[in-house]
Scaffold this active site. Structure first.
Site, mmCIF file in Angstrom:
data_model
loop_
_atom_site.group_PDB
_atom_site.id
_atom_site.type_symbol
_atom_site.label_atom_id
_atom_site.label_comp_id
_atom_site.label_asym_id
_atom_site.label_seq_id
_atom_site.Cartn_x
_atom_site.Cartn_y
_atom_site.Cartn_z
ATOM 1 N N LYS A 53 7.386 9.316 -8.950
ATOM 2 C CA LYS A 53 8.108 10.182 -8.181
ATOM 3 C C LYS A 53 9.484 10.396 -8.034
ATOM 4 O O LYS A 53 10.245 11.245 -7.501
ATOM 5 C CB LYS A 53 7.349 9.924 -6.942
ATOM 6 N N LYS A 57 7.904 1.004 1.676
ATOM 7 C CA LYS A 57 8.384 0.118 0.799
ATOM 8 C C LYS A 57 9.754 0.607 0.281
ATOM 9 O O LYS A 57 10.656 0.000 0.304
ATOM 10 C CB LYS A 57 7.696 0.014 -0.545
ATOM 11 N N ASP A 97 -0.539 -0.273 -5.404
ATOM 12 C CA ASP A 97 -1.171 -1.511 -5.800
ATOM 13 C C ASP A 97 -1.053 -1.838 -7.223
ATOM 14 O O ASP A 97 -0.398 -1.091 -7.979
ATOM 15 C CB ASP A 97 -2.597 -1.003 -5.400
ATOM 16 N N LYS A 147 0.674 -1.282 -0.017
ATOM 17 C CA LYS A 147 -0.010 0.075 -0.043
ATOM 18 C C LYS A 147 0.991 1.271 0.124
ATOM 19 O O LYS A 147 1.901 1.147 0.509
ATOM 20 C CB LYS A 147 -0.825 -0.165 1.249
#
Lengths: 369, 247
Positions: free
Chosen positions: B40, B14, B127, B9
């Site tokens: 990004k 991460k 996701d 999510k």
């Protein structure tokens, strides 16, 4: 606006290249694209459509299927049609919409092959590259998927990269066949389905579309290749030496300075420049607007990717120009413009004026008259 | 060479986890390549002293077919090879296509053949929302997918969705589910609900990262805890996860 074509046409796209190179091979090509686009690939870009049958389908991708990622619409319909038609192979290729939603053609081809037991491969075209790229990848994938090496057949030449997009259906193919057969050399046209393509002793590359396959067969099966078209008598004699070559051969051209330029498919233009030098003593350069092989580039040649760039170069350097008639609109008015229609560029507009230059000095003289 | 993909999510940690795992493996002499798959372009900032690297899409837009590996692959902390796919500005273009194009470009430039990393880590945004985001788990890319999650409901929900995508793609020879990595957002945090999800997808929690303010402190210093607090308990937990992933 630099990359926008404002005056001249664009070349046929990668998807058309796939359909064209596989047209006569007895397979089934399925383009994953919206309904209605079939006419672009198989009629506007395909002069054989009214003469020979071919199984070219469009998946009729809808906005809903694209949004929902319903790949099964494509796979189910392909499997159904394949079971009915029993093609020799199946090729899946793409267009802008599946490119954006990231359709995994490789996985879908594998799924279809499992369900049909028919050799299936994919070429993930996006519709944004040239026909050379699509045709080149399709031919290579076709060979990998369907051809089996059994035994080397000496004095046998594969003709790689033939499509009407570059060599129109006005007897050019037949003249190339005759040239070799008159000398007792067996010819395999890669445009026709052949399981024996890997058994040939040599490859003759007749357009840049055949380059990927030629390199693959040289690297993996030691089949040497020659990149040249038999334009005019002297170049035809040179091409006939192909059974004696042991490694890749490219046309040598060393012209450093010229005001005589050719625009068109790269390998065709290089061959034409060579033929003009051999037959007429004219030193011509090539302006590359499509993919090219660096090893065959002469010092005077020029690579361009935009309309403005091409226009500026011609204005600055060219006094004699051989090109498709559409290029006349960006050629300097004072230059001598010699028309040589190119089907992949101007389509049917000038198709009846496309000359057959294969093995013919007279036709060559007519072009520069 | 092994290739793995890290999903989870948005905002679950991460990139922090990937950077610490990369740093931990590189410290042990493993040649690591971390590829951020996010418009990004911030996956590898902690490995590059807070500096954002020029992304593949940015450089490809500028240079076209003249693009070279030296334009897009950079050495970060402990020699980790860092790369960012990049993509369009928010609200424009197609981020998924950006990932597809970038990963294809790395293949075309023979990045894995030239750098010969022992492990490639794809750090994938959020996701599996479209075809582009499934690219890192396709055949020829990651062999295993690890999902980072907390035990919070929405995080588990995203974890379930990603696991479902991996399950759905089984017939296509995509990556298999390697397991879950529990990143605890609070202390203490209950694992029971996540263990239930493990049962549903026949997988396991391969590692846990306890909530630790040192992670935030290291981030404020634009670096990894592996570098700044190498003896800390949380650094040890990253090293343990790294060992589970790269055996």
């Amino acid at each position: 606006m630099k990359n926008t074509l404002k005056i001249i046409s664009c070349y046929s796209a990668d998807t058309a290249g796939v359909c064209s190179i596989l047209y006569e091979m007895g397979g089934m090509v399925v383009v994953h694209d919206a309904s209605g686009c079939n006419s672009t690939y198989s009629t506007h870009d395909e002069p054989r459509w009214s003469k020979y049958p071919s199984n070219i389908f469009i998946s009729a991708l809808t906005e809903r299927d694209a949004i929902m990622g319903r790949d099964e619409t494509l796979t189910d319909n392909t499997v159904k049609a394949a079971k009915e038609l029993e093609p020799r192979f199946i090729c899946l290729c793409g267009s802008p919409m599946p490119a954006l939603i990231g359709t995994d053609f490789y996985a879908l081809a594998s799924e279809i092959e499992k369900k049909t037991s028919i050799p299936t491969f994919s070429v993930a075209t996006t519709g944004t590259y040239s026909y050379i790229q699509g045709a080149g990848l399709a031919l290579k994938e076709f060979i990998i998927k369907t051809s089996v090496y059994k035994k080397r057949e000496e004095n046998t030449v594969n003709i790689l990269g033939y499509t009407p997009l570059d060599l129109y259906i006005n007897g050019q193919k037949e003249r190339i066949v005759k040239l070799f057969e008159d000398k007792g050399i067996k010819v395999n046209f890669s445009s026709e389905y052949s399981e024996n393509i890997l058994n040939a002793s040599h490859n003759l590359v007749v357009s840049q579309s055949g380059m990927e396959a030629a390199k693959y067969m040289w690297e993996n099966y030691d089949i040497p290749y020659m990149c040249a078209l038999p334009i005019g008598e002297k170049l035809s004699k040179f091409v006939l030496d192909i059974p004696n070559i042991k490694e890749p051969v490219f046309l040598e051209r060393n012209t450093a300075k010229t005001s005589f330029y050719i625009l068109g498919e790269s390998l065709f233009s290089q061959s034409l420049a060579k033929a003009l030098s051999l037959e007429e003593g004219i030193d011509a350069g090539v302006v590359y607007t499509l993919e090219k092989e660096d090893r065959a580039v002469a010092p005077c040649d020029y690579t361009t990717s935009t309309e403005e760039d091409t226009e500026n170069f011609l204005k600055e350097k060219a006094e004699n120009i051989i090109a498709d008639p559409i290029y006349k609109h960006i050629s300097p008015v004072n230059a001598k413009f010699m028309s040589l229609p190119h089907f992949a560029f101007s389509g049917r507009c000038f198709e009846h004026n496309i000359p057959n230059l294969m093995c013919d000095d007279h036709a060559l003289k007519e072009v520069i008259k | 060479m092994i290739k793995i993909a890290i999903y989870g999510k948005g905002g679950i940690g991460k990139s922090t986890l990937c950077s610490n795992i990369s740093a931990a493996l590189a410290k042990k002499g493993v040649k690591v390549m971390q590829i951020g798959c996010d418009p990004k372009s911030d996956s590898t900032v902690l490995l590059n002293a807070g500096e954002k690297l020029p992304s593949i899409m940015k450089k490809y837009t500028e240079k076209g077919s003249a693009l070279e590996l030296k334009d897009i692959v950079f050495q970060g902390e402990n020699g980790v090879l860092c790369c960012e796919t990049g993509g369009p500005p928010p609200g424009t273009g197609c981020a998924g296509r950006g990932i597809i194009n970038s990963l294809e470009r790395l293949e075309k430039l023979n990045a894995y053949g030239i750098y010969k990393p022992d492990i490639v880590i794809f750090d994938v945004l959020g996701d599996v929302v479209c075809g582009g985001f499934s690219m890192p788990m396709r055949k020829g890319y990651a062999q295993k997918v690890y999902v980072v999650t907390s035990s919070e409901k929405m995080s588990r929900y995203a974890c379930g969705n990603i696991s479902m995508a991996v399950e759905n793609f089984k017939g296509r020879d995509y990556a298999e589910l390697g397991g879950y990595i529990l990143n605890k957002k609070t202390s203490p945090e209950d694992n029971k609900a996540l263990e239930g999800l493990c049962k549903d997808f026949n997988t396991q929690i391969i590692g846990e990262v306890e909530y630790d303010p040192l992670i935030k402190e290291a981030e404020e210093k634009d670096t990894t805890v592996i570098k700044t607090f190498p003896e800390s308990k949380v650094a040890l937990s990253f090293m343990n996860i790294a060992e589970k992933i790269y055996v």
